[in-house]
Scaffold this active site. Sequence first.
Site, PDB file in Angstrom:
ATOM      1  CE  LYS A  80      -4.025   2.138   2.529  1.00 40.39           C
ATOM      2  NZ  LYS A  80      -4.910   1.899   3.742  1.00 40.39           N
ATOM      3  CB  SER A 155      -7.933   3.821   2.716  1.00 45.17           C
ATOM      4  OG  SER A 155      -7.224   3.168   3.734  1.00 45.17           O
ATOM      5  CB  SER A 179      -8.269   0.993   5.493  1.00 40.75           C
ATOM      6  OG  SER A 179      -8.995   2.154   5.484  1.00 40.75           O
TER       7      SER A 179
END
Lengths: 482, 101
Positions: A80, A155, A179
């Site tokens: 990420k 996210s 997330s």
Amino acid sequence: MITLHELTIKKIHFLLTSKEFSAFDLTKEFFDYIEKKDKEIDAYKLLLKDEALRQANEIDKKIAAGEEISLLAGVPLAIKDNILIKNTLTTAGSKILANYKAAYNATAIEKLKKQGAIFLGKTNIDEFAMGSSTETSAFRKTKNPLDLTRVPGGSSGGSAAAIASHQSVAALGSDTGGSVRQPASFCGLVGLKPTYGAVSRFGLIALASSLDQIGPLAKTVEDAAILLEAIVGKDKYDNSSENFQFQANSIYNKDDLKGLKIGIIKEINLNSLEKDLAIAFQKNLKQLENLGASIEEISIPHLSLSLACYYVLMPAEASSNLARFDGLRYSPSDKTGSLKDIYFETRGEYFGSEVKRRIVLGTFVLSSGYYDAFYHKARLVQTLIKKEFEEVFKKVDLIVLPTTPTTAFKFNEKINDPLEMYLSDIFTVPANIAGLPAISLPIYGENKLPYGFQFLANHFQEATMLNAAYLLEQSTHERRSL
Amino acid sequence: MEKEPLVNKKTIDYLSELSRIKITEAEKPKLEADLNAILNYVKQLQEIDTSFINLDEELLKIKTNKDLEYLNEKNFDFENDDLIDSFYQRKDKWLEIPPIF
């Protein structure tokens, strides 16, 4: 011929060590595939091809020399884009960091590197991890590989989409309010949020420091467990990290769930859920019983207030954490004038609207006159909820609940109504508010899109939680090939 | 009777100032409406009886790392130079900024 969609970490390890293919060929195969596939999905923000191939070569040399390699050696992962990899662009999905190159490795990255894991690239995220759909990214719109008209969740949406479209075997995400688990649920994957303090946050761009945790996304519980083992532990750079060890093998500890007590939460009315979710959830609950677990109803009276607590505490911490992005450090700003002008102009132009909304909201709840009524009150209610979980874990070993109230929603469905978007975190936020570990497994009703089945455990009880999750996964065959 | 909303245009200007973020006139109405909607939702916390919670007691439970190892620069494995190199405008090892006074 390497079939990417069948790969798991152990399979890769077996195929590498039995010299079915080399780490270089495997990595090359992934990049060839990504170059075609990611035009459609937009999971990656940045590819790290040269470095990845170089790393793969190193692993191949070790294998050729007959050296023993670790389980993660040569395993391609996606990271990420709010987790720092030294000398690599790290944007956190924000224009304010468009040119920021990390000066050091996150501890989790350092640990994976030592094991020989290969980083394919950085994945797209909601700006500063603020979002539940990856739509707030300043750079691209990541599609859900299961239905391109829908969001991948967020996210960590890029990480989830990369795995679900077989552009990576597994990935790291970060989970502040869901997330990791929510995008895992939307994309038919396993998503794990460790206990707060299990994994060092050093090198994770902070959203809300008291809630953030790095966690793995994977196709199987086993893969998530292997990654968790690799990244946990005390870190001198993160004072909130704990001396916690986890053995991935603990997921095979028991062959059934006899003697295990699982709580279902009275306050979540299964009849009020989407019908298809209720069907999927009940089916898996039944399966846990078949495995020998006893199911009992428990009560967390203030559970529903977790989300309200979260939307006070998280923006408060974010407003403070994001104060460092001032246009002078991390990424140069083109703004000129006085120091104050540079702050205002840079932050006004290069933060997206969700980030601005949360900083301003956080500023409000911390401001004189509102601090007691909002921030302090939220801390009190948080403590109340923590105590309620404490009591419940005296009676049961695990708690189960859905991960999300719906399957993946369509683009633009919620982006203009922040409160509506926030409500999609209603079942994931409690674990963060109480600092508990949680894992989401894909489950299916009659629709083709997956929901998530979530386990919560007491602090640092990952072994019990993952053992149960593994047994459920193996027994239901719910994991559809994506 | 409609209660006065918590956030109005003046509050937005004040928060913009406090948070060092320029908010354009065009952005203001939506931000104002969004903040009021969110605050109205989180306001439900205020109805909860928390009189028996002692936050100080809770804070004391948080363990602190007594040796403060993490504060000792000698324990850092990375080079400060790498961090300093990332300043885009610098004088020697200092970050250069416009004059404050």
